[in-house]
Scaffold this motif. Structure first.
Motif, mmCIF file in Angstrom:
data_model
loop_
_atom_site.group_PDB
_atom_site.id
_atom_site.type_symbol
_atom_site.label_atom_id
_atom_site.label_comp_id
_atom_site.label_asym_id
_atom_site.label_seq_id
_atom_site.Cartn_x
_atom_site.Cartn_y
_atom_site.Cartn_z
ATOM 1 N N VAL B 15 0.842 -1.204 0.000
ATOM 2 C CA VAL B 15 0.000 0.000 0.000
ATOM 3 C C VAL B 15 0.880 1.259 0.000
ATOM 4 O O VAL B 15 0.639 2.198 -0.749
ATOM 5 C CB VAL B 15 -0.950 0.004 1.226
ATOM 6 C CG1 VAL B 15 -1.704 1.332 1.328
ATOM 7 C CG2 VAL B 15 -1.929 -1.158 1.152
ATOM 8 N N ARG B 18 2.389 1.889 -3.412
ATOM 9 C CA ARG B 18 1.370 2.465 -4.300
ATOM 10 C C ARG B 18 1.221 3.954 -4.041
ATOM 11 O O ARG B 18 1.148 4.757 -4.966
ATOM 12 C CB ARG B 18 0.010 1.791 -4.050
ATOM 13 C CG ARG B 18 -0.111 0.404 -4.595
ATOM 14 C CD ARG B 18 -1.566 0.024 -4.829
ATOM 15 N NE ARG B 18 -2.386 -0.029 -3.642
ATOM 16 C CZ ARG B 18 -2.830 -1.168 -3.086
ATOM 17 N NH1 ARG B 18 -2.531 -2.335 -3.622
ATOM 18 N NH2 ARG B 18 -3.597 -1.127 -2.032
ATOM 19 N N GLN B 19 1.175 4.341 -2.757
ATOM 20 C CA GLN B 19 0.988 5.756 -2.411
ATOM 21 C C GLN B 19 2.187 6.598 -2.853
ATOM 22 O O GLN B 19 2.012 7.705 -3.364
ATOM 23 C CB GLN B 19 0.761 5.893 -0.898
ATOM 24 C CG GLN B 19 -0.604 5.359 -0.472
ATOM 25 C CD GLN B 19 -0.752 5.179 1.029
ATOM 26 O OE1 GLN B 19 0.237 5.159 1.759
ATOM 27 N NE2 GLN B 19 -1.987 5.034 1.500
ATOM 28 N N ARG B 22 2.008 6.974 -6.605
ATOM 29 C CA ARG B 22 0.945 7.920 -6.946
ATOM 30 C C ARG B 22 1.440 9.353 -6.747
ATOM 31 O O ARG B 22 1.267 10.202 -7.617
ATOM 32 C CB ARG B 22 -0.285 7.654 -6.058
ATOM 33 C CG ARG B 22 -1.361 8.719 -6.104
ATOM 34 C CD ARG B 22 -2.169 8.709 -7.375
ATOM 35 N NE ARG B 22 -2.995 7.514 -7.455
ATOM 36 C CZ ARG B 22 -3.857 7.273 -8.444
ATOM 37 N NH1 ARG B 22 -4.003 8.143 -9.436
ATOM 38 N NH2 ARG B 22 -4.548 6.176 -8.463
ATOM 39 N N THR B 36 -3.059 6.083 -12.979
ATOM 40 C CA THR B 36 -3.760 4.852 -12.575
ATOM 41 C C THR B 36 -3.057 3.621 -13.136
ATOM 42 O O THR B 36 -2.887 2.612 -12.448
ATOM 43 C CB THR B 36 -5.225 4.915 -13.057
ATOM 44 O OG1 THR B 36 -5.804 6.134 -12.582
ATOM 45 C CG2 THR B 36 -6.030 3.730 -12.542
ATOM 46 N N VAL B 39 0.319 3.180 -11.164
ATOM 47 C CA VAL B 39 0.108 2.715 -9.790
ATOM 48 C C VAL B 39 -0.354 1.252 -9.790
ATOM 49 O O VAL B 39 0.068 0.454 -8.947
ATOM 50 C CB VAL B 39 -0.913 3.614 -9.048
ATOM 51 C CG1 VAL B 39 -1.222 3.052 -7.666
ATOM 52 C CG2 VAL B 39 -0.384 5.030 -8.926
ATOM 53 N N THR B 40 -1.177 0.900 -10.765
ATOM 54 C CA THR B 40 -1.638 -0.497 -10.856
ATOM 55 C C THR B 40 -0.467 -1.426 -11.158
ATOM 56 O O THR B 40 -0.316 -2.487 -10.540
ATOM 57 C CB THR B 40 -2.736 -0.619 -11.936
ATOM 58 O OG1 THR B 40 -3.787 0.297 -11.633
ATOM 59 C CG2 THR B 40 -3.297 -2.038 -11.990
ATOM 60 N N SER B 43 1.589 -1.852 -8.096
ATOM 61 C CA SER B 43 0.930 -2.729 -7.137
ATOM 62 C C SER B 43 1.218 -4.194 -7.483
ATOM 63 O O SER B 43 1.541 -5.003 -6.613
ATOM 64 C CB SER B 43 -0.579 -2.454 -7.157
ATOM 65 O OG SER B 43 -1.236 -3.169 -6.135
ATOM 66 N N GLU B 44 1.128 -4.518 -8.765
ATOM 67 C CA GLU B 44 1.413 -5.894 -9.217
ATOM 68 C C GLU B 44 2.858 -6.272 -8.919
ATOM 69 O O GLU B 44 3.137 -7.373 -8.435
ATOM 70 C CB GLU B 44 1.165 -6.017 -10.725
ATOM 71 C CG GLU B 44 -0.279 -5.796 -11.164
ATOM 72 C CD GLU B 44 -1.241 -6.835 -10.615
ATOM 73 O OE1 GLU B 44 -0.787 -7.914 -10.194
ATOM 74 O OE2 GLU B 44 -2.444 -6.552 -10.578
ATOM 75 N N ARG B 47 3.677 -6.619 -5.168
ATOM 76 C CA ARG B 47 3.124 -7.859 -4.633
ATOM 77 C C ARG B 47 3.970 -9.057 -5.058
ATOM 78 O O ARG B 47 4.202 -9.977 -4.278
ATOM 79 C CB ARG B 47 1.690 -8.041 -5.085
ATOM 80 C CG ARG B 47 1.069 -9.312 -4.482
ATOM 81 C CD ARG B 47 -0.384 -9.495 -4.848
ATOM 82 N NE ARG B 47 -1.211 -8.425 -4.334
ATOM 83 C CZ ARG B 47 -1.739 -7.463 -5.085
ATOM 84 N NH1 ARG B 47 -1.529 -7.436 -6.381
ATOM 85 N NH2 ARG B 47 -2.485 -6.544 -4.547
#
Ligand SMILES: Nc1ncnc2c1ncn2[C@@H]1O[C@H](COP(=O)(O)OP(=O)(O)OP(=O)(O)O)[C@@H](O)[C@H]1O
Ligand SMILES: [Mg+2]
Lengths: 120, 132
Positions: B15, B18-19, B22, B36, B39-40, B43-44, B47
């Motif tokens: 998280v 991601r922030q 962003r 978007t 950030v996506t 995130s991938e 993870r």
């Protein structure tokens, strides 16, 4: 761990996601929703993602799983409030939310379910 | 903005990455859709660093190409590495319980995508997204 609140409104459950989702919260939500559907006999589930600035493969998979498991438990799921930028990104990511009902906002999602969306 | 180094050791760190991405994307004036997408992708990749790399870190920084601004994000781990990169990049391939969309999807969502990996030698994925 912080859990997302699930509200019961008539014969429906409403989850409005208002926080940055951690993966453990996503998994907990999936389990909590299954429990609550059985416990309340809800016929519909509305998941409001208006506040979500991204949906990645993990969250996307949760939405698909909730839709599938609610169907097995005789309820229907509608995902509402997806932002346009999120929708565009999901398509490019390769995630098709096939089989997931969507609506513009909570009100329309609820109406969709009460109009027999839950029966079809 | 100077380079920001973030640890990836748990769900909360994904998280935070991601922030940070962003914030950098906003600062580099990427469009909302491009923010978007980046950030996506982040995130991938964060993870994957956590799940398959056994944890690691991310470096997020603003980059410049003449007057053009962009954001570079590097994800690194000292995990098992990826033996068959072609396979790992194939949509639908997962060695775990995912959908196998993360790597291939992240590559589609950014402008530049490079992976440096070897079995037993960890994995580093670098992505860049430029403002239009
Ligand atoms: N940092 C890494 N270290 C080692 N192996 C990795 C790493 N990142 C990805 N892989 C390998 O590549 C495969 C594909 O990754 P990808 O992100 O596309 O799919 P996934 O993570 O399995 O599923 P999804 O991202 O859709 O939830 C993984 O299953 C894993 O075997
Ligand atoms: Mg992945």
């Amino acid at each position: 761990m912080e859990r997302l609140p699930i509200l019961k409104i008539g014969s429906m459950l409403l989850v409005s996601i208002q926080v940055d989702l951690r993966d453990d919260m996503v998994i907990a939500l999936q389990e909590d929703l299954a429990d609550r559907i059985v416990e309340t006999g809800a016929r519909g589930v509305v998941i409001d993602i208006t506040a979500l600035d991204i949906v990645d493969s993990f969250t996307g998979r949760m939405l698909a799983t909730v839709a599938a498991l609610s169907r097995i438990l005789d309820a229907e799921t509608v995902v509402v409030g997806m932002r346009p930028a999120v929708a565009i990104t999901l398509v490019e990511l390769g995630l098709s939310l096939d089989g997931i009902k969507t609506a513009l906002n909570v009100e329309r999602g609820m109406r969709l379910l009460s109009l027999g969306g839950a029966a079809t | 903005m100077s380079a920001q180094e973030l640890a990836i050791a748990g769900d909360a760190d994904v998280v935070r990455v991601r922030q940070a991405v962003r914030a950098a994307a906003v600062s580099a004036k990427l469009s909302l859709v491009d923010q978007t997408k980046l950030v996506t992708a982040a995130s991938e990749l964060a993870r994957n660093t956590l799940t398959y790399g056994g944890g690691g870190g991310a470096v997020v920084e603003e980059v410049f190409n003449g007057l053009r601004k962009g954001v570079k994000a590097i994800f690194h781990d000292k995990g098992p590495g990826i033996a068959d990169l072609q396979l790992a990049l194939t949509d639908g391939y997962t060695s775990g319980s995912g959908m196998g969309l993360g790597l291939g999807g992240a590559r589609r969502l950014v402008d530049e995508f490079t992976i440096d990996t070897a079995p037993g030698d960890g994995t580093t994925v670098t992505v860049v997204k430029w403002a239009r």
